[in-house]
Design a protein around this motif. Sequence first.
Motif, mmCIF file in Angstrom:
data_model
loop_
_atom_site.group_PDB
_atom_site.id
_atom_site.type_symbol
_atom_site.label_atom_id
_atom_site.label_comp_id
_atom_site.label_asym_id
_atom_site.label_seq_id
_atom_site.Cartn_x
_atom_site.Cartn_y
_atom_site.Cartn_z
ATOM 1 N N LYS A 16 0.851 -1.309 0.048
ATOM 2 C CA LYS A 16 -0.078 0.126 -0.099
ATOM 3 C C LYS A 16 0.695 1.463 0.057
ATOM 4 C CE LYS A 16 -4.181 -1.366 2.159
ATOM 5 N NZ LYS A 16 -4.783 -1.500 3.487
ATOM 6 N N ASN A 17 0.622 1.998 -0.998
ATOM 7 C CA ASN A 17 1.247 3.328 -1.018
ATOM 8 C C ASN A 17 2.849 3.284 -0.752
ATOM 9 O OD1 ASN A 17 -1.164 4.369 -1.285
ATOM 10 N ND2 ASN A 17 -1.606 4.733 0.790
ATOM 11 N N LEU A 18 3.493 2.392 -1.233
ATOM 12 C CA LEU A 18 4.992 2.257 -1.000
ATOM 13 C C LEU A 18 5.502 3.204 -1.930
ATOM 14 C CD1 LEU A 18 6.908 0.111 -0.093
ATOM 15 C CD2 LEU A 18 7.203 -1.038 -2.146
ATOM 16 N N VAL A 19 6.544 3.953 -1.187
ATOM 17 C CA VAL A 19 7.374 4.914 -1.389
ATOM 18 C C VAL A 19 8.791 4.629 -1.301
ATOM 19 C CG1 VAL A 19 8.055 7.309 -1.321
ATOM 20 C CG2 VAL A 19 5.515 6.776 -1.220
ATOM 21 N N LYS A 20 9.744 4.578 -2.130
ATOM 22 C CA LYS A 20 11.156 4.818 -1.696
ATOM 23 C C LYS A 20 11.931 5.891 -2.441
ATOM 24 C CE LYS A 20 15.199 3.754 -0.540
ATOM 25 N NZ LYS A 20 15.476 3.787 1.120
ATOM 26 N N HIS A 21 12.498 6.820 -1.895
ATOM 27 C CA HIS A 21 13.068 7.975 -2.383
ATOM 28 C C HIS A 21 14.638 7.734 -2.037
ATOM 29 C CE1 HIS A 21 9.588 10.698 -2.777
ATOM 30 N NE2 HIS A 21 9.337 9.668 -3.480
ATOM 31 N N PHE A 22 15.684 7.596 -2.876
ATOM 32 C CA PHE A 22 16.975 7.606 -2.564
ATOM 33 C C PHE A 22 17.560 9.081 -2.516
ATOM 34 C CE2 PHE A 22 16.109 3.238 -4.766
ATOM 35 C CZ PHE A 22 16.742 2.680 -3.701
ATOM 36 N N PRO A 23 18.451 9.121 -1.517
ATOM 37 C CA PRO A 23 18.943 10.574 -1.433
ATOM 38 C C PRO A 23 20.123 10.716 -2.435
ATOM 39 C CG PRO A 23 19.881 9.145 0.479
ATOM 40 C CD PRO A 23 18.542 8.491 -0.213
ATOM 41 N N VAL A 24 20.387 11.813 -2.914
ATOM 42 C CA VAL A 24 21.619 12.035 -3.854
ATOM 43 C C VAL A 24 22.377 13.089 -2.960
ATOM 44 C CG1 VAL A 24 22.527 13.162 -5.941
ATOM 45 C CG2 VAL A 24 20.154 11.861 -5.835
ATOM 46 N N ARG A 25 23.676 12.605 -2.407
ATOM 47 C CA ARG A 25 24.290 13.478 -1.817
ATOM 48 C C ARG A 25 25.438 14.036 -2.757
ATOM 49 N NH1 ARG A 25 22.934 11.974 3.156
ATOM 50 N NH2 ARG A 25 21.996 10.059 3.429
ATOM 51 N N SER A 26 25.881 15.271 -2.397
ATOM 52 C CA SER A 26 26.916 15.988 -3.009
ATOM 53 C C SER A 26 27.834 16.878 -2.165
ATOM 54 C CB SER A 26 26.264 16.808 -4.308
ATOM 55 O OG SER A 26 25.352 17.733 -3.879
ATOM 56 N N GLY A 27 28.809 17.299 -2.616
ATOM 57 C CA GLY A 27 29.566 18.299 -2.004
ATOM 58 C C GLY A 27 30.489 17.732 -0.754
ATOM 59 N N LEU A 28 31.374 18.593 -0.349
ATOM 60 C CA LEU A 28 32.050 18.280 0.717
ATOM 61 C C LEU A 28 31.446 17.604 1.825
ATOM 62 C CD1 LEU A 28 35.244 18.199 1.511
ATOM 63 C CD2 LEU A 28 34.822 20.125 2.764
ATOM 64 N N LEU A 29 30.584 17.958 2.408
ATOM 65 C CA LEU A 29 29.974 17.503 3.433
ATOM 66 C C LEU A 29 28.722 16.459 3.222
ATOM 67 C CD1 LEU A 29 29.284 21.074 5.277
ATOM 68 C CD2 LEU A 29 30.784 19.110 5.848
ATOM 69 N N GLN A 30 28.747 16.028 2.138
ATOM 70 C CA GLN A 30 27.877 14.951 1.548
ATOM 71 C C GLN A 30 26.239 15.423 1.967
ATOM 72 O OE1 GLN A 30 28.577 11.879 -0.331
ATOM 73 N NE2 GLN A 30 29.759 13.749 -0.788
ATOM 74 N N ARG A 31 25.978 16.628 1.784
ATOM 75 C CA ARG A 31 24.550 16.972 2.060
ATOM 76 C C ARG A 31 23.555 16.421 0.838
ATOM 77 N NH1 ARG A 31 25.099 22.221 5.404
ATOM 78 N NH2 ARG A 31 26.795 23.070 3.816
ATOM 79 N N THR A 32 22.401 15.919 1.506
ATOM 80 C CA THR A 32 21.546 15.424 0.366
ATOM 81 C C THR A 32 20.795 16.680 -0.374
ATOM 82 O OG1 THR A 32 20.776 13.985 2.092
ATOM 83 C CG2 THR A 32 19.323 14.315 0.201
ATOM 84 N N SER A 33 21.443 16.702 -1.687
ATOM 85 C CA SER A 33 20.844 17.694 -2.527
ATOM 86 C C SER A 33 19.788 17.478 -3.418
ATOM 87 C CB SER A 33 22.142 18.125 -3.273
ATOM 88 O OG SER A 33 22.378 17.046 -4.277
ATOM 89 N N ALA A 34 19.261 16.358 -3.539
ATOM 90 C CA ALA A 34 18.060 15.991 -4.374
ATOM 91 C C ALA A 34 17.813 14.502 -3.849
ATOM 92 C CB ALA A 34 18.342 15.965 -5.705
ATOM 93 N N TRP A 35 16.537 14.106 -4.391
ATOM 94 C CA TRP A 35 15.999 12.770 -4.204
ATOM 95 C C TRP A 35 15.488 11.944 -5.481
ATOM 96 C CZ3 TRP A 35 15.695 10.641 0.823
ATOM 97 C CH2 TRP A 35 16.022 11.784 1.891
ATOM 98 N N VAL A 36 16.039 10.799 -5.635
ATOM 99 C CA VAL A 36 15.740 10.090 -6.592
ATOM 100 C C VAL A 36 14.311 9.345 -6.377
ATOM 101 C CG1 VAL A 36 16.274 8.069 -7.898
ATOM 102 C CG2 VAL A 36 18.144 9.868 -7.683
ATOM 103 N N LYS A 37 13.181 9.760 -6.978
ATOM 104 C CA LYS A 37 12.102 9.022 -6.551
ATOM 105 C C LYS A 37 11.953 7.596 -7.352
ATOM 106 C CE LYS A 37 10.198 13.414 -5.708
ATOM 107 N NZ LYS A 37 10.767 14.566 -6.334
#
Lengths: 329, 319
Positions: A16-37
């Motif tokens: 039911k309503n299954l969602v998986k978003h993978f984080p895309v990390r970038s930069g020196l601090l590996q901050r999440t900059s976007a999500w792959v849906k």
Amino acid sequence: MMNTQASNKSDLLVVKNLVKHFPVRSGLLQRTSAWVKAVDNVSFVVKQGETLGMVGESGCGKTTVGRTILRLVEPTSGEVSFNGQDLTKMNNRELKPLRRDMQIIFQDPYASLNPRIPIGESVMEGLQIHNIGRPKERWEIAINMLKKVGLEEYHARRYPHEFSGGQRQRIGIARALALNPKFIVCDEPVSALDVSIQSQVLNILKDLQQEFGLTYLFIAHNLSVVEHISDRVAVMYLGKMVELTDRESLYREPLHPYTRALLSAIPVAHPSQKRERTILKGDVPSPLNPPKGCRFHTRCPIAVEKCSQQEPEFKEVRPGHFVACWLAE
Amino acid sequence: MSKDTLLRIEDLVLHFKTQKGSVRAVDGVFFELAHKEAVVVLGESGCGKSSLAKAILRLLPRNIDKYTGKIYLEGDEIMGMEDEDYRQNVRWVRMSLVPQAAMNALNPVLKVGDQVAEPMMIHHGVKKEEALVQAAKMFQHVGVPVDFLDRYAFELSGGMRQRVAIAMSLVTAPALVILDEPTSALDVLTQANIFNVLKRLKQELEVSFVLITHDIATSSELADRVAVMYAGQIVEVSDAHRFFAEPLHPYSRMLMASVPRLRANTEPEFITGQPPSLLDPPKGCRFADRCPKRFAKCSEEPPVVNVDGIQVKCWLYTS
């Protein structure tokens, strides 16, 4: 055979309503900059004893669906219930006994067997983990399973590199079966095999399904392979399920324009049957930033204005036939 | 050899030296191809079909054990040519290659336009500006937007990269292009697009193709002729229409029967066993072990029989 009975059977797996978003990390601090849906709000049911085929192009999220169901990948949100128990709320200890009932056959038979241990040991590894039987009994179960997939006792002491691709995939099947599961995710089990042996592996899967009353989620990109094994078929596009129905209806009367394009792109091994293929323009958009409205509208040959603004609901337009398209009503 | 023959291969042999002995990857290949035709070389993994592409284009590794046979290109025998002569006047001038997994073979640090232009600069000695004009023309032919000339490979999708590789093979206007599994890593929709491009190119540029593949169904879209390869040898060469209607060699038949078909009432079949090792192939017919029709004769090497214009290497057709 199976597809007529399947409709009367109970639901083994409810997603039911299954969602998986993978984080895309970038930069020196590996901050999440976007999500792959990868998987975005997918709901479906797999009935006891049936094979649900799942097709789509690479990157549509079909493998992620399979892995999230088994919690090999943690879902972002949504519910997965197996035999009435919600897997997503369980911790690892609660999940472990259920893992015996749910197994997976991997896509690449060359990469999914440990090259350093004999295949008999690979097959009995699951029994060891779940503390089933004594070592000798485990070995016997392993050999028994290898025989079920058409291999012999002496094969058990050999190493993966001594086997052909088709044999390795059969070993993968034996390993999935060793724990006597109820449900198996088959993730592109024949895509890496030569066409001359594909149907051997498919036949084994069918026979074992009969013998052990197994339920399959069969993931593949090849619509003609899926037709031969599935009772019902689901089509995915860019993280969404766009159509789900029984095999007959999907192949005879597809309702979603994407399903129609997929079907017409399948080549026929006969020059006299050459026909105009519906060719979709462009490539699959990035799941980082999927189109608004219907995700398929950028490539859809029949899109209307509404399609780019509002997302169509995935709903039952005929008994048992689900589709997400504004024009399919 | 008729005047229209573009390529004729006679008894081509390519063996590799290994520690375990000689691997007979290509072991007696023959077929003919006319101008503006496409021949499909069908075979399963390990049958030697990629080695065949290398043997035709003389792109050889160092461990060659045996490399013999005759290849006629537009009437000229090219096996006997000196390497330098071959490099300057045949490879990428008169025939070129789209290698396997070509979409991953592009140089990641060069713009794709420059890569497509490069063969023109090397083989025709033209200036870069001129070569880029030619590259832009090829991009239009294969359906890549011209402004992609300035892009890098990673900015392109798999289908677009494959088109770029095809453009690169065509830029010097060769008479023949060898395509090694051009679509096997692509999705079904992209495959259909690429095959539409190839069909169009065959008409527009009057180019011939040798298409090496395991994908029977897709290849039928483009094929004029079919050559079936098994364990290093050609077992059947046929006209495409006749082949897809009724193949003659037992291996061809079983291969065709194993293809799953849409909306078919019959279940696909499979071939038991596996192909023989190319280190030490059986003496007689190489398919005999797996063949349902084998008989005593099959322990001897079968001859190539001509059955109404179809060449088949099988004892069943000797009268």
